[in-house]
Design a protein around this motif. Structure first.
Motif, PDB file in Angstrom:
ATOM      1  N   LEU B  44       0.834  -1.202   0.000  1.00 28.87           N
ATOM      2  CA  LEU B  44       0.000   0.000   0.000  1.00 28.87           C
ATOM      3  C   LEU B  44       0.864   1.245   0.000  1.00 28.87           C
ATOM      4  N   VAL B  45       1.938   1.203   0.779  1.00 24.45           N
ATOM      5  CA  VAL B  45       2.824   2.365   0.829  1.00 24.45           C
ATOM      6  C   VAL B  45       3.427   2.621  -0.542  1.00 24.45           C
ATOM      7  N   LYS B  46       3.823   1.534  -1.213  1.00 31.46           N
ATOM      8  CA  LYS B  46       4.382   1.719  -2.554  1.00 31.46           C
ATOM      9  C   LYS B  46       3.343   2.245  -3.530  1.00 31.46           C
ATOM     10  N   ASP B  47       2.112   1.741  -3.413  1.00 34.82           N
ATOM     11  CA  ASP B  47       1.086   2.136  -4.383  1.00 34.82           C
ATOM     12  C   ASP B  47       0.590   3.550  -4.162  1.00 34.82           C
ATOM     13  N   TYR B  48       0.377   3.928  -2.892  1.00 30.87           N
ATOM     14  CA  TYR B  48      -0.249   5.224  -2.653  1.00 30.87           C
ATOM     15  C   TYR B  48       0.733   6.337  -2.344  1.00 30.87           C
ATOM     16  N   GLU B  49       1.876   6.016  -1.878  1.00 29.68           N
ATOM     17  CA  GLU B  49       2.925   6.975  -1.533  1.00 29.68           C
ATOM     18  C   GLU B  49       2.567   7.968  -0.440  1.00 29.68           C
ATOM     19  N   ASP B  50       1.349   8.468  -0.403  1.00 27.01           N
ATOM     20  CA  ASP B  50       0.974   9.373   0.678  1.00 27.01           C
ATOM     21  C   ASP B  50       0.541   8.551   1.882  1.00 27.01           C
ATOM     22  N   LEU B  51       1.205   8.742   3.014  1.00 23.39           N
ATOM     23  CA  LEU B  51       0.939   7.898   4.173  1.00 23.39           C
ATOM     24  C   LEU B  51      -0.460   8.113   4.733  1.00 23.39           C
ATOM     25  N   GLY B  52      -0.989   9.309   4.621  1.00 19.14           N
ATOM     26  CA  GLY B  52      -2.340   9.571   5.093  1.00 19.14           C
ATOM     27  C   GLY B  52      -3.341   8.730   4.314  1.00 19.14           C
ATOM     28  N   GLU B  53      -3.086   8.620   3.007  1.00 17.29           N
ATOM     29  CA  GLU B  53      -3.954   7.813   2.142  1.00 17.29           C
ATOM     30  C   GLU B  53      -3.858   6.337   2.529  1.00 17.29           C
ATOM     31  N   VAL B  54      -2.648   5.891   2.875  1.00 12.34           N
ATOM     32  CA  VAL B  54      -2.472   4.495   3.293  1.00 12.34           C
ATOM     33  C   VAL B  54      -3.297   4.232   4.548  1.00 12.34           C
ATOM     34  N   ASN B  55      -3.259   5.178   5.489  1.00 14.77           N
ATOM     35  CA  ASN B  55      -4.068   5.034   6.697  1.00 14.77           C
ATOM     36  C   ASN B  55      -5.538   4.840   6.342  1.00 14.77           C
ATOM     37  N   THR B  56      -6.019   5.683   5.417  1.00 16.01           N
ATOM     38  CA  THR B  56      -7.422   5.607   5.002  1.00 16.01           C
ATOM     39  C   THR B  56      -7.735   4.254   4.370  1.00 16.01           C
ATOM     40  N   GLN B  57      -6.855   3.786   3.506  1.00 11.06           N
ATOM     41  CA  GLN B  57      -7.088   2.499   2.850  1.00 11.06           C
ATOM     42  C   GLN B  57      -7.107   1.362   3.851  1.00 11.06           C
ATOM     43  N   VAL B 130       8.228  -5.448  13.547  1.00  9.83           N
ATOM     44  CA  VAL B 130       8.186  -4.300  12.649  1.00  9.83           C
ATOM     45  C   VAL B 130       8.932  -3.115  13.231  1.00  9.83           C
ATOM     46  N   GLU B 131       9.717  -2.459  12.396  1.00 11.28           N
ATOM     47  CA  GLU B 131      10.352  -1.208  12.787  1.00 11.28           C
ATOM     48  C   GLU B 131      10.058  -0.206  11.704  1.00 11.28           C
ATOM     49  N   LEU B 132       9.433   0.885  12.044  1.00 11.83           N
ATOM     50  CA  LEU B 132       9.096   1.882  11.025  1.00 11.83           C
ATOM     51  C   LEU B 132      10.319   2.720  10.678  1.00 11.83           C
ATOM     52  N   PRO B 133      10.565   2.915   9.379  1.00  9.59           N
ATOM     53  CA  PRO B 133      11.623   3.857   9.000  1.00  9.59           C
ATOM     54  C   PRO B 133      11.282   5.261   9.493  1.00  9.59           C
ATOM     55  N   GLU B 134      12.305   6.117   9.567  1.00 10.63           N
ATOM     56  CA  GLU B 134      12.104   7.409  10.227  1.00 10.63           C
ATOM     57  C   GLU B 134      11.066   8.301   9.595  1.00 10.63           C
ATOM     58  N   SER B 135      10.958   8.274   8.267  1.00  8.96           N
ATOM     59  CA  SER B 135      10.043   9.235   7.651  1.00  8.96           C
ATOM     60  C   SER B 135       8.588   8.796   7.736  1.00  8.96           C
ATOM     61  N   TYR B 136       8.314   7.692   8.435  1.00  6.69           N
ATOM     62  CA  TYR B 136       6.960   7.140   8.404  1.00  6.69           C
ATOM     63  C   TYR B 136       6.144   7.529   9.625  1.00  6.69           C
ATOM     64  N   ASN B 137       6.394   8.711  10.138  1.00  5.10           N
ATOM     65  CA  ASN B 137       5.702   9.126  11.352  1.00  5.10           C
ATOM     66  C   ASN B 137       4.196   9.232  11.221  1.00  5.10           C
ATOM     67  N   LYS B 138       3.714   9.519  10.004  1.00  4.11           N
ATOM     68  CA  LYS B 138       2.279   9.695   9.851  1.00  4.11           C
ATOM     69  C   LYS B 138       1.542   8.368   9.749  1.00  4.11           C
ATOM     70  N   LEU B 139       2.286   7.281   9.554  1.00  3.69           N
ATOM     71  CA  LEU B 139       1.616   6.009   9.294  1.00  3.69           C
ATOM     72  C   LEU B 139       1.164   5.346  10.582  1.00  3.69           C
ATOM     73  N   TRP B 140      -0.138   5.001  10.652  1.00  4.47           N
ATOM     74  CA  TRP B 140      -0.618   4.178  11.758  1.00  4.47           C
ATOM     75  C   TRP B 140      -0.636   2.753  11.215  1.00  4.47           C
ATOM     76  N   TYR B 141       0.415   2.024  11.534  1.00  5.55           N
ATOM     77  CA  TYR B 141       0.648   0.720  10.911  1.00  5.55           C
ATOM     78  C   TYR B 141      -0.522  -0.243  11.053  1.00  5.55           C
ATOM     79  N   ALA B 142      -1.106  -0.319  12.251  1.00  4.69           N
ATOM     80  CA  ALA B 142      -2.158  -1.315  12.475  1.00  4.69           C
ATOM     81  C   ALA B 142      -3.535  -0.692  12.339  1.00  4.69           C
ATOM     82  N   ASN B 143      -3.631   0.338  11.490  1.00  2.74           N
ATOM     83  CA  ASN B 143      -4.891   1.061  11.362  1.00  2.74           C
ATOM     84  C   ASN B 143      -6.062   0.204  10.908  1.00  2.74           C
ATOM     85  N   ILE B 144      -5.719  -0.973  10.375  1.00  2.00           N
ATOM     86  CA  ILE B 144      -6.789  -1.879   9.937  1.00  2.00           C
ATOM     87  C   ILE B 144      -7.719  -2.203  11.113  1.00  2.00           C
ATOM     88  N   LEU B 145      -7.138  -2.233  12.318  1.00  3.79           N
ATOM     89  CA  LEU B 145      -7.945  -2.572  13.495  1.00  3.79           C
ATOM     90  C   LEU B 145      -9.044  -1.541  13.736  1.00  3.79           C
TER      91      LEU B 145
END
Lengths: 138, 196
Positions: B44-57, B130-145
């Motif tokens: 998803l990160v590769k496809d959408y590039e915007d982390l906010g959008e990944v959260n939404t998806q 999982v370890e998030l790279p530094e620039s991924y602060n906006k990503l809520w990794y387990a947002n699926i929950l």
């Protein structure tokens, strides 16, 4: 009695270094880089020598230098772990084998991170911290 | 183990129900699960590039899972109707999470009107290794929950909003999801079906 791991490294499939960390601040890191690099030749030798009989991942001592001994461990995915150790007295083979086993598990956990691509440089903070702990308790 | 828990907490029934249901359901290998979810997120990160959008998806995916998962939950757990939202929260945390993820969450920080609470997770199989790279602060990794909670509760007539406020991958010591009850749905067709 003591063994002191002064350098630990992970080498990739094409003999590219993925991780080299030196724990001895008195020596120049470059010296260890060189030792590890030359150890790679011995690793090649050992893994191609025993045809079909190389079930052991642990390669044993690769070569001794004046102050140190170099040990190697290879995996079936061609990832190699090479450590440089400062030992007094007899070689503590069992302790070294245990260290490699834990090192291997640590590596596997780091690779499980979905944000890490295999064959990348290992920059994980957790990997660094865990390795430090393991080195302290060898 | 269940007996010890009961003695300490004065017989909280949902812990016990959670453990009973968990014992009966099929299990899969945790690493396979973690790696599968990890590859979903990275793709998803590769496809959408915007982390906010990944959260939404991720939340949308979770919603689709939740609306289906609730049926499984109701069939297996035999938990009756909840008297109020506080009970719902306990059931989600102790029975729901236990049944599907094998962990129990804690319900904390209720607001005055009992319409908002926090779900606190000590550990989470989704984020293992999982370890998030530094620039991924906006990503809520387990947002699926968050989506799963929203979807599941919508099917039992509760419209909620679930959002991550803390995550261990961002350096916090626990993960926390804030759940807010927006309204109780009464005999209305849920939004997802209304458009047809």
């Amino acid at each position: 009695m003591g063994i002191k791991v002064v350098c630990a490294s992970v080498i990739g499939k094409s003999n590219n270094p993925l991780y080299i960390r030196c724990f001895d601040s008195t020596e120049e890191a470059l010296k260890f880089h060189y030792i590890v690099h030359s150890a790679l030749d011995v690793v090649e030798e050992k893994s191609t020598a025993k045809k079909g009989a190389s079930l052991d991942l642990y390669l044993g001592m690769l070569y001794p230098t004046e102050d140190y001994r170099v040990y190697g461990y290879t995996t079936n995915s061609k990832i190699k772990f090479i450590i440089v150790v400062q030992e007094d007295g007899d070689s503590h083979d069992q302790a070294i084998k245990n260290f490699f086993r834990k090192f291997h598990v640590l590596y596997a956990n780091t690779v499980a991170n979905p944000f890490y691509t295999p064959d990348d440089l290992i920059t994980s903070r957790k990997f660094n911290e865990e390795l430090e702990k393991q080195v302290k308790t060898v | 183990c269940g007996a010890v828990v009961m003695a300490q907490k004065g017989a909280r029934p949902y812990d016990r129900i959670g453990e009973q249901v968990f014992a009966k359901v099929d299990k899969i290998n945790a690493e396979l699960f973690t790696l599968t979810y990890g590859s979903i997120v990275t793709q998803l990160v590769k496809d959408y590039e915007d982390l906010g959008e990944v959260n939404t998806q991720l939340e949308k995916m979770g919603y689709n899972i939740g609306v289906r998962l609730i049926e499984e939950f109701l069939a297996r757990s035999n938990v009756g109707r909840c008297a109020d939202f506080t009970e719902t929260a306990e059931v989600v945390a102790k029975v729901g999470f236990k049944m599907f993820l094998g962990i129990t969450a804690n319900v904390t920080d209720w607001d005055a009107e009992k319409k908002e609470f926090s779900l606190v997770l000590d550990d989470n199989p989704l984020t293992e290794f999982v370890e998030l790279p530094e620039s991924y602060n906006k990503l809520w990794y387990a947002n699926i929950l968050c989506g799963v909670i929203r979807g599941a509760l919508e099917m039992v007539q509760m419209k909620v909003e679930a959002t991550y406020v803390k995550c261990v991958l961002h350096g916090h010591d626990v993960s926390e999801i804030r759940v807010l009850l927006k309204e109780i749905l009464t005999d209305e067709i849920p939004a997802s079906m209304r458009d047809e």
